[in-house]
Design an enzyme around this catalytic site. Structure first.
Site, PDB file in Angstrom:
ATOM      1  N   ASP A  19      53.844  56.990  14.522  1.00  0.00           N
ATOM      2  CA  ASP A  19      52.565  56.510  13.988  1.00  0.00           C
ATOM      3  C   ASP A  19      51.700  57.673  13.510  1.00  0.00           C
ATOM      4  OD1 ASP A  19      52.207  57.457  16.566  1.00  0.00           O
ATOM      5  OD2 ASP A  19      51.074  55.728  17.285  1.00  0.00           O
TER       6      ASP A  19
ATOM      7  N   ASP B 187      49.684  64.449  16.064  1.00  0.00           N
ATOM      8  CA  ASP B 187      48.395  65.044  16.424  1.00  0.00           C
ATOM      9  C   ASP B 187      48.648  66.505  16.803  1.00  0.00           C
ATOM     10  OD1 ASP B 187      45.713  65.183  17.225  1.00  0.00           O
ATOM     11  OD2 ASP B 187      46.074  64.268  19.167  1.00  0.00           O
TER      12      ASP B 187
ATOM     13  N   LYS C 107      47.428  64.770  11.547  1.00  0.00           N
ATOM     14  CA  LYS C 107      46.162  65.507  11.643  1.00  0.00           C
ATOM     15  C   LYS C 107      46.495  66.990  11.679  1.00  0.00           C
ATOM     16  CE  LYS C 107      44.179  62.224  14.974  1.00  0.00           C
ATOM     17  NZ  LYS C 107      43.601  62.144  16.335  1.00  0.00           N
TER      18      LYS C 107
END
Ligand code: IMP
Ligand code: MG
Length: 178
Positions: free
Chosen positions: A98, A101, A129
């Protein structure tokens, strides 16, 4: 409820990007059989939409991990909570994530699965990110780069809520709202 949502990526933008990713993936693998490995639970919705656009030579499996320690730090430990059912040896494996990070989860899963000798191992992630990255994480197919904010929707949760939203939103906590 004290949190507020701020729309970041619309349902239409997500679906359009998945169309593009699916075309690219289908082109790269041509007629090869592909095993999609969804990392639970966040990538469930993404994997469901993606796999239905990939034609016929697609197998599905899931893996669930748990991370201990401070997830935002480099000292986190990732363990398997639910392992794959299928033997991936000699298969073309595409991990479905998904969001990447810190990169810790993806780094560990790739290391783990590569010890099982797949024929090939790649990753498709809906979101990344880059500013939050602490570990080297390889993403061959990426949906969207986003800023270092906490997002929910389209599979992503906050305390198990919001996974069913068809769009991605930034979760604003009371602290952001003052
Ligand atoms: P990483 O190991 O630090 O790369 O974190 C990856 C996992 O943390 C993802 O698979 C998500 O489950 C979760 N995560 C990271 N950022 C977010 C976010 O903004 N919203 C919801 N879950 C997130
Ligand atoms: Mg996840």
């Amino acid at each position: 409820m004290s949190e507020q949502l701020q729309l970041l990526i619309t349902a239409e933008q997500i679906q359009q990007r998945i169309d593009e990713l699916a075309r690219e993936i289908a082109r790269d693998y041509e007629d090869k059989e592909l095993l999609l490995v969804a990392i639970l639970k966040g990538s469930l919705i993404f994997a469901g939409d993606l796999c239905r656009r990939l034609g016929h030579n697609v197998l599905l499996d899931v893996i669930q991990l748990s991370s201990y320690g401070d997830r935002g730090s480099s000292s986190g430990v990732v363990q398997i909570k639910k392992d794959l059912d299928l033997n991936i040896e000699d298969r073309h494996v595409l991990l479905v994530e998904d969001i990447v990070d810190s990169g810790l989860t993806l780094m560990h899963v790739r290391e783990l699965l590569s010890t099982r000798h797949p024929r090939s191992l790649r990753t498709v992630a809906l979101l990344s990110k880059p500013e939050a990255r602490l570990h080297h994480a390889v993403i061959e197919y990426l949906g969207f780069e986003i800023p270092n904010v906490f997002v929910v929707g389209y599979g992503l949760d906050y305390a198990e809520r919001y996974r069913n939203l068809p769009y991605i939103a930034v979760l604003l906590t009371p602290r952001d709202l003052v």
